[in-house]
Structure formats: C-alpha cells, structure tokens
Design an enzyme around this catalytic site. Structure first.
Site, short mmCIF file in Angstrom:
data_model
loop_
_atom_site.label_atom_id
_atom_site.label_comp_id
_atom_site.label_asym_id
_atom_site.label_seq_id
_atom_site.Cartn_x
_atom_site.Cartn_y
_atom_site.Cartn_z
N SER A 109 0.81 -1.20 0.00
CA SER A 109 0.00 0.00 0.00
C SER A 109 0.86 1.27 0.00
CB SER A 109 -0.96 -0.04 1.19
OG SER A 109 -1.91 0.98 1.13
N ASP A 246 -2.43 6.20 -3.48
CA ASP A 246 -1.26 5.64 -2.82
C ASP A 246 -0.73 4.50 -3.69
OD1 ASP A 246 -3.45 4.02 -2.34
OD2 ASP A 246 -2.75 3.35 -0.37
N ASP A 248 -0.97 1.28 -3.94
CA ASP A 248 -1.86 0.27 -4.52
C ASP A 248 -3.21 0.84 -4.92
OD1 ASP A 248 -2.92 0.61 -1.96
OD2 ASP A 248 -3.40 -1.51 -1.73
N ASP A 250 -5.79 2.13 -3.40
CA ASP A 250 -7.07 1.95 -2.71
C ASP A 250 -7.45 3.21 -1.92
OD1 ASP A 250 -5.21 1.73 -0.65
OD2 ASP A 250 -6.02 -0.14 0.16
#
Length: 448
Positions: A109, A246, A248, A250
C-alpha cells in the site's frame, strides 16, 4: 505473534517474516482453507480446478513474491490468472467479475519500496474475516495439497484485466467529465497506467505526475502521503482538481484549485450529501471510523445523515456496511468504499465520482468541500507504555476532565495500538492551540 495484521501480511520483503518461502506456503495454506467451502467443493466434485486472481503493485520485490504465490497455488491444483501490475481494488473487482474462488494481491500500500505485503480476497472480492485468516495461519502447519499430472494448476496471463477494470469504473459514472482539468498523482504505483487512461476516457483533461514506477520509487515523495508536489502542480498548470492515489490505489485524497488538501472525511461528506440528494444513500447513513473528524459528524447531522462509527480499518468499515446494507463508508485517510461498485476502498472510483460531482453541480472542489468545517486535530503517539494504560483510572479521569472542558466544541479519543506498546492520544478542538495543549497534557498523564 499473529502473522496477519489489519490488512493482510506485511513486512520487509526478504526480511525475517516476508520471504519467498512464506509466500509459497501461505498460498498453499490458502488453497487448503479456501478450497473447503460449499461452492469450491462442488467445483472440485465436478472435476474443475479452483481459480485465483493474482496481482501486484510495481515494487521490485513483488516479482519474486508473486512468483512464489503463483507456484504455491498452482502446486495445490489452483489455476492462476496472473493480472500483472494492477491496483488492489482492481484485483478485488476481478475476483468478483470472473467468479474466481479467491484472489491474492501483493502490495504494501502506502509503505516505502523495501516493504511488501500479501492480501487475500475471498469469493466475491471481499477481505477475509479474522476467523478465516486464523485458519489459514494454522494451516501453514497442515498437510498441503499435492496433485500430480493433470491435477496441477495452470498459470495463465489475465490479458484483459486492466481493460475490464477500467470499463467497470467508466460504467459507474453518471456522466462524463468533459471540461474538467485533473492532475493525477499515481505515487509511482499500481495506478500509473490505468488511472490516467480511465480519467481521459471519461472526458477529463489529464496532467500526470508520479507515473514512472521503477520498482524502487513507489510512494517516494509522491502520492496520498506526500501531497506537496500535487498541490504545486495543480496551481502551476491551473487545473481544477488534483487526485492522489497511494501505491496500490485503494486511497484517494484531493487538492482544490488553490492547492488546499481535501481529505477522506471531506470527500465522504461531499459524496454522502450528493448521494442523499439523488436517493442513493441507503438509510441516509454514512459509515466512518472513530478517527473521523468531529466536523464530519456535525456536517452530516446538519444534512439529516446518520454516522455509524467503527474501529479504525477499512475492513471494519466494510463489515458494518455489509451488516447494514449501507452504500457509503470510509476513513479520513482516503479509503472510501462505494458498495454499489466496489468491495473495498477504491481510489480511482472515488476520484472519478468526486470529479463527477464537480461537473454535475458546476462547483469548484473548494465550494463542495465547504459542506464540512474541519476541526483542528492533534494526534500524539505515546510510545513505550502498555496498551492497557488507556484504561487506568487516572487516565480515564484525565480524559473525562478534558472532555468536560471541551464540551461540544471538541472531543478526546485514546486508542491503544494493536501491534506495539503504544497509546494514541487524539484531541479535536475549535483551535489547534487548544487541541495541542490538551493533547500534550493527556499524553503526560498516559506516560505516568
């Protein structure tokens, strides 16, 4: 110590825990546990192999970790659809879209490049409940599935994975984004390809930063945890809005045309009011965490919207949304869940719908964000104290005194860390000076 944290298994890639060996055995254990459900058993009884979607963000360690995961799954008789580099919400969507038995996302992440993680999605693209993660952890010591010959799984390239996800996002929009100039910060992460393409296909004029991943620069001075470059670029090019993902993708945070940050609470406030106006906010309820700003609660009450509060973590937000059938929830950090279109936080989906509201209402982001007044918030991490310290009598008395002092002009929250000896002290007040003074006083009490 538990292997799974609040969002999968995470740590230093090739460090003491997160190794290729662990990735392989974790995948094998996952195949054992998630292959025991009614639907999975029926598929196996019909002579069909289970199917899993595997994706990763672009950090370099994701290459060997995804290879190990795919080897573990295929050696357990699971067919693997390798989706390559894609956002976490894309992996979750694809699991549901193709009716896969489960999915695995390799990502840490918003963490720096040396870290990585393994997230597992169950059928439908939903995060695993704690009890299933515990079973997988125990299954690391169980006998593994050992098919031979034609029983082993195949690893297949999921060639249209990105297109499927992008088309899904575009189909969710009520209208196009023509006339809007958007700056996208892709954090040198998983959204570097699909986000600019999708926003352009939605009709927006797009300027892109942070879209040159090299495996080592993910989240490095860019993205939702470093908004300075995005704010400067929005002002420099005269864009209407900036959207930050960010690593990833999400999460979604935004900046307005003047470079002012619009956080997850403000984004949720904008979307909640708009969804209520259009009859899309189920039971006129928003789900948020205990860390959401008092200003969000005030703004929602003023618009007749109830706020359900959960523990910190988008998985807990999603659990409450699922229990109540709610349509919108999220976190101050920018994890926003729109359950009509996603089973997890989706930074692209959130950014697209935020921009769609700007176009629909013909208002700037600053005008939309004014629906909520943000109360100054001070957070102090008191390290080196037992988590139970938050429940001691002297601490509780100090919290009660501070709360009485603030009245309805602020609030106090003490939250023990779930992973280390630390207590977080959070205070909101009408001024930052008041919030800081009270937070520091409480932190001293917690230190003892």
């Amino acid at each position: 110590m538990a292997l799974f944290g609040t969002d999968g298994v995470r740590g230093l890639a090739n460090g003491p825990v997160l190794t290729a060996e662990l990735a392989l055995t974790l995948a094998q254990a996952t195949a054992v546990v998630l292959g025991q459900g009614r639907i999975a058993e029926a598929r196996k009884a019909a002579g069909k192999r289970l199917t899993a979607v595997v994706a990763r963000d672009p950090r370099v360690s994701g290459q060997f970790l995804s290879a190990a995961v795919e080897a573990g799954l295929a050696s357990s008789g699971v067919d693997v659809l390798d989706a390559g580099t894609l956002p976490t919400p894309a992996a979750a969507f694809l699991v549901n879209d193709i009716d896969a038995d489960f999915g695995v996302m390799i990502s840490a992440s918003h963490n720096p490049a040396p870290d990585n993680g393994i997230k597992i999605f169950a059928r439908g693209g939903v995060k695993l409940p704690d009890i299933v993660e515990q079973r997988i952890e125990r299954a690391l010591e169980w006998d593994k599935l050992r098919p031979t010959g034609g029983g082993v799984g195949r690893v297949i390239r999921f060639s249209d994975a990105e297109d499927r996800y992008s088309l899904h996002l575009l189909a969710s929009l009520p209208h196009r984004l023509d006339g809007l100039h958007v700056v996208l910060d892709c954090a040198h992460g998983a959204a570097a390809g699909v986000s600019p393409e999708t926003f352009r296909n939605a009709g927006a004029k797009v300027t892109v930063i942070g879209a040159d991943p090299d495996g080592l620069n993910i989240n490095d001075g860019v993205g939702s945890t470093h908004l300075g470059l995005l704010a400067a670029e929005v002002v420099r090019v005269g864009a209407h809005v900036g959207i930050a993902h960010d690593g990833d993708a999400d999460r979604c945070l935004a900046v307005d045309a003047d470079g002012n940050v619009v956080d997850g609470d403000q984004i949720m406030a904008i979307l909640a009011v708009a969804m209520k106006q259009r009859g899309k906010l189920y039971d006129d309820t928003l789900v948020a965490t205990v860390m959401s700003n008092l200003g969000l609660h005030r703004a929602m009450a003023a618009h007749g919207i109830r706020v359900e509060t959960t523990a910190v973590g988008d998985r807990y937000v999603l659990e409450r949304m699922t229990e109540g059938g709610y349509s919108l929830g999220g976190e101050q950090s920018g994890h926003v869940i729109m359950s009509a279109y996603a089973t997890t936080g989706d930074g692209l989906l959130t950014g697209l719908h935020l921009c769609a509201e700007m176009v629909r209402q013909r208002k700037s982001l600053a005008e939309l964000a004014s629906v909520m007044t943000v109360f100054p918030q001070v957070l102090i991490n008191v390290r080196g104290v037992e988590r139970s310290r938050a429940e001691d009598a002297d601490v509780l008395a100090a919290v009660e005194e501070a709360s009485a002092l603030l009245g309805d002009t602020g609030r106090v929250l003490l939250r023990p860390s779930g992973t280390e000896p630390m207590v977080r002290v959070m205070v909101e007040a009408s001024t930052e000076a008041d919030a800081r003074r009270i937070a520091e006083r409480l932190a001293e009490v917690v230190r003892g």
